[in-house]
Design a protein around this motif. Structure first.
Motif, PDB file in Angstrom:
ATOM      1  N   LYS A 159      39.340  38.832  45.626  1.00 22.24           N
ATOM      2  CA  LYS A 159      40.147  39.840  45.342  1.00 22.24           C
ATOM      3  C   LYS A 159      40.881  40.023  43.761  1.00 22.24           C
ATOM      4  CE  LYS A 159      43.572  43.214  47.814  1.00 22.24           C
ATOM      5  NZ  LYS A 159      44.101  43.383  48.884  1.00 22.24           N
ATOM      6  N   GLN A 205      40.117  42.614  40.987  1.00 21.48           N
ATOM      7  CA  GLN A 205      40.915  43.620  40.466  1.00 21.48           C
ATOM      8  C   GLN A 205      41.403  43.468  39.102  1.00 21.48           C
ATOM      9  OE1 GLN A 205      44.162  43.886  43.439  1.00 21.48           O
ATOM     10  NE2 GLN A 205      42.903  45.434  44.552  1.00 21.48           N
ATOM     11  N   THR A 219      37.350  46.306  44.672  1.00 19.98           N
ATOM     12  CA  THR A 219      38.475  45.611  45.419  1.00 19.98           C
ATOM     13  C   THR A 219      38.143  45.036  46.897  1.00 19.98           C
ATOM     14  OG1 THR A 219      40.834  45.432  46.115  1.00 19.98           O
ATOM     15  CG2 THR A 219      39.717  47.533  46.599  1.00 19.98           C
ATOM     16  N   GLU A 233      44.626  51.750  40.944  1.00 16.50           N
ATOM     17  CA  GLU A 233      44.287  50.366  41.702  1.00 16.50           C
ATOM     18  C   GLU A 233      44.744  49.232  40.823  1.00 16.50           C
ATOM     19  OE1 GLU A 233      43.058  49.405  44.866  1.00 16.50           O
ATOM     20  OE2 GLU A 233      43.711  51.613  45.012  1.00 16.50           O
TER      21      GLU A 233
END
Lengths: 276, 276
Positions: free
Chosen positions: A49, A53, A59, A275
């Protein structure tokens, strides 16, 4: 299965997650696949993850509980989305795309999976909140794009036909008026395609007056479903208001000049990356 | 870009390679992206390759030289291929798929990207040696499958139409006789779609007598190209010899019994995994 090194496990984990966007995979499946403890898997997943990212590649989402698991969500927004639309804009501006009648040749771009898979992620990001159960399009040119939207959402694809086929069983047909040429056309969909009360996202490659999208909407309503959104790759600037009310276009075509062979088209601004 | 840990780099590397099957990515691109030396990248790539092969998830190929780089090849053969075909077989045997007239409802499977993306890899593995430049199908039901074959090959997709469209410019049309119903049909393709001397792989969802595939072949020949292979998902056992000579089917349909609602279909044996 023999134990493998952590890096090798991470590679396989990434491959399996990325290959099936939005698909909820149980933690137990991975624990058994790699023969590792849940705590080790959790550490691995945090690293995957963090890495995705860090490089803005999407994600990983974790769903807790018995029916839980993890899934990869291929969000594409901000600069990573806008760059794709800029590329489509540039390719559509090539002079030899202008076809007699002021049309624009788009098929090669629409059939290019590099482009459509990225556009699929952009549409998914924009319509994620609407939570569609089905992605629907009408034959033919929009199908590859709709395939990739369905992939990014991990939802089934439904294709309306211009005629009904005996090989698809009983179907519902509607007549609709194309907004631009004012011709009456038929569109049909097999009754098996959408169960009642489904939430449907419409996807098409091009919108002029919105008659086709409106036809699809009617077909969905006939089958007891609801249209939760309409996404088109290119919409013309005129006519301004479309027959179908609410829609979202990724590019707006201001005009095609047949004499100078210039194409005036621009991408619609993408929301910044929240994000990252 | 700040330095990241090796595992995080491996995750991103895997994602980028797997996301673009068959695409040759230069080593320099990755060196700059991750800000690492070529020797470090080579080590990383060996690990990615070892891991993918260990779990039978495909392989990484390195092309040496100035125009070289690395690419991910999503081979799917042996047990990993046969399991997919067994799943398709099982779903096609569901009794409620039998449609009056002895037809088989297949659209939901053909529009399911989970299935079609895996089938795309199987077709790619089977036809890899033929090295096609283009993947071609005819509208409508085979399109999502052909999209995924094109993705696995990283080659452009071409879609023949049942009628010619003004928005696609000048096109070549042919008439052909469908092998089964003996009806005359038209198929057309825009002249822009295939340059002369192209090697074309034909993909379709269903073959009975082979008339449609033969029509596509004629269209390719008309445009100065060569058909290097024909792949269909399901072919009927009868008639035995098809109008189109050389073809490969993934499943063979022996018969559909309308009264008992039984479907006799079986997957074609997959060659064992030579890579592993």
């Amino acid at each position: 299965m023999e134990k493998v090194r952590r890096v090798e496990r991470m590679v396989a984990l990434t491959k399996l997650l990325v290959d099936s966007p939005q698909e909820l995979i149980s933690l137990r499946y991975f624990c058994e696949f790699f023969d590792i403890a849940k705590s080790t898997l959790s550490e691995d997943l945090s690293s995957v993850k963090a890495s995705l990212q860090h490089f803005s590649l999407g994600t990983i989402e974790t769903v807790a509980g018995v029916a839980g698991g993890v899934r990869f969500i291929p969000y594409r927004q901000g600069e990573r989305a806008f760059a794709v639309l800029k590329e489509v804009q540039q390719r559509l501006q090539e002079p030899d795309r202008v076809i007699p009648g002021g049309f624009l040749y788009m098929s090669d771009i629409l059939y290019d999976w590099h482009i459509t898979s990225r556009l699929g992620e952009i549409f998914m990001t924009r319509f994620a909140e609407r939570q569609p159960d089905y992605i629907m399009t009408v034959e033919t040119k929009g199908i590859p794009l709709a395939v990739m939207v369905a992939r990014a959402f991990n939802k089934p694809l439904v294709i309306a036909r211009r005629d009904s086929k005996v090989t698809e069983g009983s179907s519902i047909s509607i007549n609709y008026v194309t907004g631009s040429s004012r011709r009456i056309q038929t569109m049909s969909l097999t009754k098996r395609a959408i169960p009642p009360k489904s939430k449907v996202l419409l996807i098409d490659d091009f919108m002029k007056a919105g008659g086709t999208a409106n036809g699809m909407k009617e077909l969905v309503t006939e089958m007891g479903g609801t249209v939760v959104g309409t996404g088109v790759l290119v919409a013309t600037a005129t006519p301004g208001p479309k027959v179908v009310g609410d829609y979202e276009a990724l590019l707006v075509l201001n005009g095609v000049d047949e004499v100078t062979r210039t194409v005036d088209i621009e991408p619609v601004y993408c929301k910044p990356d929240e994000e990252a």
